[in-house]
Enzyme design. Structure first.
Site, PDB file in Angstrom:
ATOM      1  CD  GLU A   1      -1.290   5.514   4.203  1.00 30.15           C
ATOM      2  OE1 GLU A   1       0.121   5.445   4.338  1.00 30.15           O
ATOM      3  OE2 GLU A   1      -1.774   6.490   2.481  1.00 30.15           O
TER       4      GLU A   1
ATOM      5  CG  ASP B   1      -5.452   9.842   2.909  1.00 23.66           C
ATOM      6  OD1 ASP B   1      -6.094   9.146   3.883  1.00 23.66           O
ATOM      7  OD2 ASP B   1      -4.926   9.941   2.213  1.00 23.66           O
TER       8      ASP B   1
ATOM      9  CG  HIS C   1      -2.595   2.369  -4.615  1.00 22.69           C
ATOM     10  ND1 HIS C   1      -1.725   3.878  -3.957  1.00 22.69           N
ATOM     11  CD2 HIS C   1      -2.453   2.538  -3.328  1.00 22.69           C
ATOM     12  CE1 HIS C   1      -1.459   3.869  -3.088  1.00 22.69           C
ATOM     13  NE2 HIS C   1      -2.767   3.194  -1.715  1.00 22.69           N
TER      14      HIS C   1
END
Length: 376
Positions: free
Chosen positions: A133, A68, A348
């Site tokens: 996760e 993920d 991210h």
């Protein structure tokens, strides 16, 4: 392109925003099955998990990863579509390329190469993947670890493919992580007019001394390579927005990142006792994200230090910094755990990326680690 690059791009193209897997594990299981691995799909809640093994008995070496990814944010902010992998100037861009589809692809390629060269290797080589996760991390490795306890599944060593490197591949070896404990504190007061404070009880004023004591406390001096335990207030909310109303309630959110000196129950007890001393009318809700883990000097750590040093050209920094990872659920099974992966500078973020040269080197790095542990 080459095998690990192709596979990474195939994974990026599957928009597996947590907790979705978007077919990543089916693709990887197909490759691992063809290489001789026994694959078990573990659908827990809305989460996909894959447990693939080759060989039998001890020692058991697990390659741990997740399929993920975090949401990409505004797509218009990206130079190219986050789920359409693009190579520009020797750099591969796409959501999850660093965290951690590049590592997962390298795991699989390394595992394929290893079992092709060492069919009768010692012990068990395993790959454990989850699609939970980056989100709540409830139905992923946390539940799989509980299942392993029920089965009596032992794990000796675990290598997590989290992006651990800082500037160049292999320059940092993660040997532990701090624990994470979050609290939401609600302090009750009595709402009233600011001109009549004697008719109200201001929860901000009531809580201020307790909060000051809480944030000023030195919890410990650190532990081994761990920095000291830290408590950070992340959100404070009170009031109606009007400047003539004393609020009736204060809400404070905070988080502790803590060393192995502590565990969550002890911290909760300490903080509750502190608040009680201030005679507050309060409620406190806890969320335990995971206990700390630490891998002391041993075979896994020494082998990893040598291998990473050879790849990076200098001994790696050995660190326990950063956030949390799924290794926190494997370590309590008695496993030695480390984290080794690509450079983490863009994780991210918009335009997440990895150098193509680093990605191409990852399978050899992981394969060398596997060979040092299961062949020598």
């Amino acid at each position: 392109m080459n095998d690990v690059l192709d596979l990474t791009c195939d994974l990026i193209a599957r928009a597996s925003v947590t907790p979705e897997d978007a077919g990543c594990q089916a693709l990887l299981a197909g490759r691992l099955t063809a290489a001789g691995f026994a694959c078990e799909h573990l659908r827990l809640g809305e989460v996909d998990n894959l447990w693939a093994t080759h060989g039998s008995g001890a020692p058991v070496l697990v390659l741990l990863g997740h399929t993920d990814v975090v949401p990409p944010g505004p797509r218009e902010a990206w130079t190219s579509d986050p789920f359409d992998p693009q190579i520009r100037d020797g750099v591969l861009y796409g959501r999850g390329v660093a965290d951690m589809k590049g590592s997962v692809a390298a795991f699989v390629v390394a595992a394929e190469q290893f079992v092709a060269a060492h069919r009768a290797h010692a012990g068990t080589l395993a790959v454990l993947l989850t699609s939970d996760e980056e989100g709540d991390a409830i139905d992923g490795v946390r539940r799989v670890a509980n299942l392993f306890r029920e089965r009596g599944q032992a794990i000796d060593w675990c290598i997590t493919g989290e992006p651990s490197s800082t500037e160049r591949l292999g320059d940092l070896l993660r040997v532990g992580r701090r624990g994470s404990l979050s609290g939401t504190l609600t302090v009750k007061g009595v709402q009233g007019h600011v001109a009549y404070p004697h008719k109200a009880r201001n929860p901000i004023h009531l809580a201020a001394p307790a909060l000051a004591e809480l944030v000023a406390r030195q919890w410990d001096d650190g532990f081994e390579s761990f920095p000291p335990t830290s408590l950070q207030v992340s959100n404070i909310h009170a009031g109606t927005g009007a400047n003539n109303v004393i609020p009736g309630e204060l809400q404070v959110a905070f988080n502790l990142r803590y060393t192995p000196h502590w565990d969550a129950p002890r911290l909760e007890t300490e903080i509750t006792a502190l608040l009680d001393r201030h005679a507050l009318d309060y409620a406190l809700r806890w969320h335990r994200s995971g206990e700390p883990f630490y891998t002391p000097e041993g075979r896994l750590r020494s082998v990893a230090r040598e291998v990473l040093g050879a790849f990076a050209g200098a001994p790696p920094e050995e660190s326990t910094g950063g956030g949390t990872s799924d290794a926190r659920f494997i370590a309590p099974l008695g496993a030695q755990c480390i984290e080794v992966g690509p450079v983490n500078a863009s994780i991210h973020q918009v335009d997440e990326h990895v150098r193509v040269a680093d990605l191409q080197a990852l399978p050899a790095l992981y394969r060398t680690l596997i060979e040092r542990l299961l062949v020598e």
